[in-house]
Design a protein around this motif. Structure first.
Motif, short mmCIF file in Angstrom:
data_model
loop_
_atom_site.label_atom_id
_atom_site.label_comp_id
_atom_site.label_asym_id
_atom_site.label_seq_id
_atom_site.Cartn_x
_atom_site.Cartn_y
_atom_site.Cartn_z
N ILE A 268 22.76 2.83 24.04
CA ILE A 268 22.04 1.59 23.75
C ILE A 268 21.35 1.12 25.02
CG2 ILE A 268 22.25 -0.79 22.92
CD1 ILE A 268 24.79 0.18 21.38
N HIS A 269 20.04 0.94 24.92
CA HIS A 269 19.17 0.58 26.04
C HIS A 269 19.08 -0.95 26.16
CE1 HIS A 269 15.34 0.20 28.28
NE2 HIS A 269 15.71 1.36 28.82
N ASP B 295 15.76 -1.12 16.27
CA ASP B 295 16.16 0.20 16.74
C ASP B 295 17.35 0.72 15.92
OD1 ASP B 295 14.50 0.71 19.32
OD2 ASP B 295 15.24 -1.34 19.54
N VAL B 296 18.28 -0.16 15.61
CA VAL B 296 19.43 0.21 14.78
C VAL B 296 18.94 0.67 13.41
CG1 VAL B 296 21.50 -0.63 13.61
CG2 VAL B 296 21.04 -1.31 15.98
N SER C 92 21.18 1.03 30.74
CA SER C 92 22.15 0.90 29.64
C SER C 92 22.44 -0.58 29.41
CB SER C 92 23.47 1.60 29.99
OG SER C 92 23.26 2.97 30.17
N ALA C 93 22.51 -0.95 28.13
CA ALA C 93 22.78 -2.34 27.78
C ALA C 93 24.19 -2.74 28.23
CB ALA C 93 22.63 -2.54 26.28
N ARG C 94 24.32 -3.95 28.69
CA ARG C 94 25.62 -4.51 29.05
C ARG C 94 26.43 -4.74 27.77
NH1 ARG C 94 27.48 -4.10 33.53
NH2 ARG C 94 28.67 -5.98 33.29
N PRO D 134 27.40 -5.94 19.89
CA PRO D 134 26.86 -6.35 18.58
C PRO D 134 25.95 -5.29 17.94
CG PRO D 134 26.69 -8.15 20.14
CD PRO D 134 27.11 -6.93 20.92
N LEU D 135 25.15 -4.58 18.76
CA LEU D 135 24.28 -3.54 18.21
C LEU D 135 25.08 -2.33 17.74
CD1 LEU D 135 21.28 -3.74 20.71
CD2 LEU D 135 21.33 -4.53 18.33
N TYR D 136 26.12 -1.99 18.47
CA TYR D 136 27.02 -0.90 18.07
C TYR D 136 27.70 -1.25 16.74
CZ TYR D 136 30.99 2.39 18.38
OH TYR D 136 31.93 3.36 18.14
N GLU D 137 28.20 -2.47 16.63
CA GLU D 137 28.85 -2.91 15.38
C GLU D 137 27.86 -2.95 14.22
OE1 GLU D 137 30.70 -6.56 16.61
OE2 GLU D 137 32.43 -5.50 17.48
#
Length: 149
Positions: A33-34, A41-42, A96-98, A104-107
């Motif tokens: 995740i950038h 993007d998701v 890389s995103a913090r 939240p994007l991963y979830e």
């Protein structure tokens, strides 16, 4: 957002020696995740992953998607996919995103892939030190970048 998709005949993921996830035929997806990634993007990557036709049909051609083979999916966050290695030998991960942005994007990716595939997916644990064992089938490995559609 980058996804490295590996077609596998099986995979397991352990954390501190304990089994966290296990799949049979399907995909192991490593997700980077950038810092500039968004819900769009998701949506883009989830659609591409769910529709990816890389399983063999009756003629041996890669023409069948994950749902058609009743495949499973293991999704693992991997911030190192955005490593910068131009200067020196120690990678930088500034792109890389913090965690406050990435989690939240991963979830959302977990939720979106579950809906698109029609069954629960297996996951790693965000930020954990994980050991993944897999049998890459083919081998087939596909990389999809949401910023380069």
């Amino acid at each position: 957002m980058i996804a490295v998709i590996q077609r596998v005949s099986q995979a397991t993921l352990h954390i501190e020696g304990a089994l966290q996830a296990s799949i049979q035929q399907g995909f192991v997806v490593l997700l980077g995740i950038h810092v500039d990634d968004t819900q769009e993007d998701v949506a883009y990557l989830a659609s591409k992953i769910a529709g990816l036709r890389i399983f063999s049909d009756e003629e041996g051609k890669m023409n069948v998607d994950l749902q058609a083979v009743n495949g499973e999916l293991l999704l693992v966050s991997q911030f190192t996919l955005y490593s910068a290695t131009r200067k020196g030998n120690r990678p930088s991960f500034l792109e890389s995103a913090r965690p406050e942005q990435a989690i939240p994007l991963y979830e959302l990716m977990i939720k979106t892939l579950t809906e698109k595939i029609g069954k629960q997916i297996q996951t790693g644990v965000f930020g954990a030190d994980m050991q993944i064992n897999l049998t890459n089938d083919g081998p087939v490995t596909i990389i999809i970048d949401s910023k380069n559609p």
